[in-house]
Motif scaffolding. Structure first.
Motif, PDB file in Angstrom:
ATOM      1  N   CYS A 185       2.576  -0.537  -6.222  1.00 37.08           N
ATOM      2  CA  CYS A 185       1.568  -0.673  -5.167  1.00 37.08           C
ATOM      3  C   CYS A 185       0.225  -1.130  -5.737  1.00 37.08           C
ATOM      4  CB  CYS A 185       1.365   0.653  -4.437  1.00 37.08           C
ATOM      5  SG  CYS A 185       2.823   1.227  -3.528  1.00 37.08           S
ATOM      6  N   ASP A 186      -0.513  -1.886  -4.922  1.00 36.70           N
ATOM      7  CA  ASP A 186      -1.857  -2.309  -5.296  1.00 36.70           C
ATOM      8  C   ASP A 186      -2.890  -1.242  -5.003  1.00 36.70           C
ATOM      9  OD1 ASP A 186      -0.243  -4.851  -4.404  1.00 36.70           O
ATOM     10  OD2 ASP A 186      -1.805  -5.564  -5.773  1.00 36.70           O
ATOM     11  N   GLU A 187      -2.612  -0.395  -4.010  1.00 35.31           N
ATOM     12  CA  GLU A 187      -3.515   0.693  -3.654  1.00 35.31           C
ATOM     13  C   GLU A 187      -2.695   1.874  -3.160  1.00 35.31           C
ATOM     14  OE1 GLU A 187      -6.074  -0.282  -0.367  1.00 35.31           O
ATOM     15  OE2 GLU A 187      -4.405  -0.713   0.989  1.00 35.31           O
ATOM     16  N   PHE A 205       1.794   3.644  -7.973  1.00 33.93           N
ATOM     17  CA  PHE A 205       1.052   2.544  -8.589  1.00 33.93           C
ATOM     18  C   PHE A 205       1.953   1.647  -9.455  1.00 33.93           C
ATOM     19  CE2 PHE A 205      -3.307   4.540  -7.940  1.00 33.93           C
ATOM     20  CZ  PHE A 205      -3.776   3.471  -7.173  1.00 33.93           C
ATOM     21  N   THR A 254       0.846  -1.195   0.000  1.00 32.11           N
ATOM     22  CA  THR A 254       0.000   0.000   0.000  1.00 32.11           C
ATOM     23  C   THR A 254       0.877   1.239   0.000  1.00 32.11           C
ATOM     24  OG1 THR A 254      -1.816  -1.069   1.200  1.00 32.11           O
ATOM     25  CG2 THR A 254      -1.714   1.331   1.293  1.00 32.11           C
ATOM     26  N   ALA A 282      -6.564   7.041  -6.222  1.00 31.26           N
ATOM     27  CA  ALA A 282      -6.195   6.965  -4.810  1.00 31.26           C
ATOM     28  C   ALA A 282      -7.430   7.085  -3.918  1.00 31.26           C
ATOM     29  CB  ALA A 282      -5.204   8.072  -4.457  1.00 31.26           C
ATOM     30  N   ARG A 283      -7.355   6.511  -2.744  1.00 27.68           N
ATOM     31  CA  ARG A 283      -8.369   6.722  -1.714  1.00 27.68           C
ATOM     32  C   ARG A 283      -7.923   7.905  -0.875  1.00 27.68           C
ATOM     33  NH1 ARG A 283      -9.828   2.668   3.390  1.00 27.68           N
ATOM     34  NH2 ARG A 283     -11.460   3.985   4.301  1.00 27.68           N
ATOM     35  N   SER A 295      -4.875  -1.842   3.212  1.00 31.38           N
ATOM     36  CA  SER A 295      -5.282  -3.245   3.079  1.00 31.38           C
ATOM     37  C   SER A 295      -4.114  -4.201   3.285  1.00 31.38           C
ATOM     38  CB  SER A 295      -5.875  -3.488   1.683  1.00 31.38           C
ATOM     39  OG  SER A 295      -6.997  -2.666   1.451  1.00 31.38           O
TER      40      SER A 295
END
Length: 254
Positions: free
Chosen positions: A28-30, A25, A5, A51-52, A73
């Motif tokens: 990274c997966d998220e 990215f 992450t 992105a969150r 996560s």
């Protein structure tokens, strides 16, 4: 590849955030962005890049960088600043890591730029920083000033981050103003006392460290620029600390 992450903190980073997220990215997966209530398009751009975004008023450097970690996560965290990007060698190295040992954090060498100019003088390179870590055994120290990742072990990858530190010299001075205010606030918060001598003493120490110990005196204009700006920041953060105490005293007397 072990899932990772990416976490980045922002405040009015509309100019930088898209490239930062795209860089994360790559490995990274998220990506989680912790935004300090930006007044520009940072949040919209971050969300558009996938992105969150979690909004949180600024808590200080270490606490802010740690704030987004519980939302991840995955246990492996890659922390970048908004003005940092992974070099190709760092991407390849991360992709090759087994990440089997959660007690080991991984450090990268930063290439610090002013505009398009890579500054290597007076300690500006290799500027090693640990950024990839497992949250079960490592994390950012809870310092409100400049904070670092603390881990049982740190492995040097020998690979690089591009750090677009300042757009130009004007931006460098503006950032010193901002960062010295943050530093003064953090020092007062942890009880550093006021001192009339401290600004000059710390500025002189910073100058000698950069010019002599780091060799800036032999590194041309870049060495002198790094020494003078470092001294200026040191002077201003202690001068501003004195000002905070003075304002507090006047406020109590009013």
């Amino acid at each position: 590849m072990t899932p990772i992450t990416g976490v980045v903190i922002t405040l009015n980073e509309e100019r930088q955030i898209a490239d930062c997220i795209r860089s994360l990215f790559r490995v990274c997966d998220e990506v989680i962005v912790v935004d300090s209530l930006s007044q520009d398009d940072t949040v919209r751009i971050a969300e558009a890049e996938g992105a969150r975004v979690i909004e949180q008023a600024y808590l200080g450097d270490g606490p802010q960088k740690a704030f987004g970690v519980p939302y991840a996560s995955h246990d492996w965290i890659l922390a970048l600043d908004a003005d940092e990007r992974l070099d190709d060698d760092a991407v390849a190295r991360i992709q090759s890591l087994s990440l089997a040992d959660p007690s080991t954090a991984y450090a990268f060498r930063r290439k610090n730029y002013v505009g398009h100019h890579w500054i290597r003088a007076a300690g500006f390179y290799p500027d090693s920083v640990a950024r990839l870590y497992n949250r079960t055994q490592a994390g950012y120290e809870p310092k409100k000033g400049h904070a670092a990742v603390k881990a049982p072990k740190v492995e040097q990858t020998g690979t690089h981050l591009h750090h677009f530190t300042y757009h130009d010299l004007k931006h460098w001075i503006e950032r010193i103003n901002q960062l010295s205010s943050r530093d003064a606030w953090a020092m007062k918060d942890r009880g550093v006392p006021a001192s009339n001598w401290a600004p000059a003493v710390h500025a002189l120490t910073a100058t000698l460290r950069k010019l002599i110990l780091k060799g800036g005196i032999f590194q041309g204009s870049d060495g002198m620029t790094v020494a003078m700006t470092t001294a200026f920041r040191a002077y201003m953060k202690y001068a501003k600390l004195n000002e905070l105490y003075e304002n507090e005293r006047v406020s109590r007397q009013a």
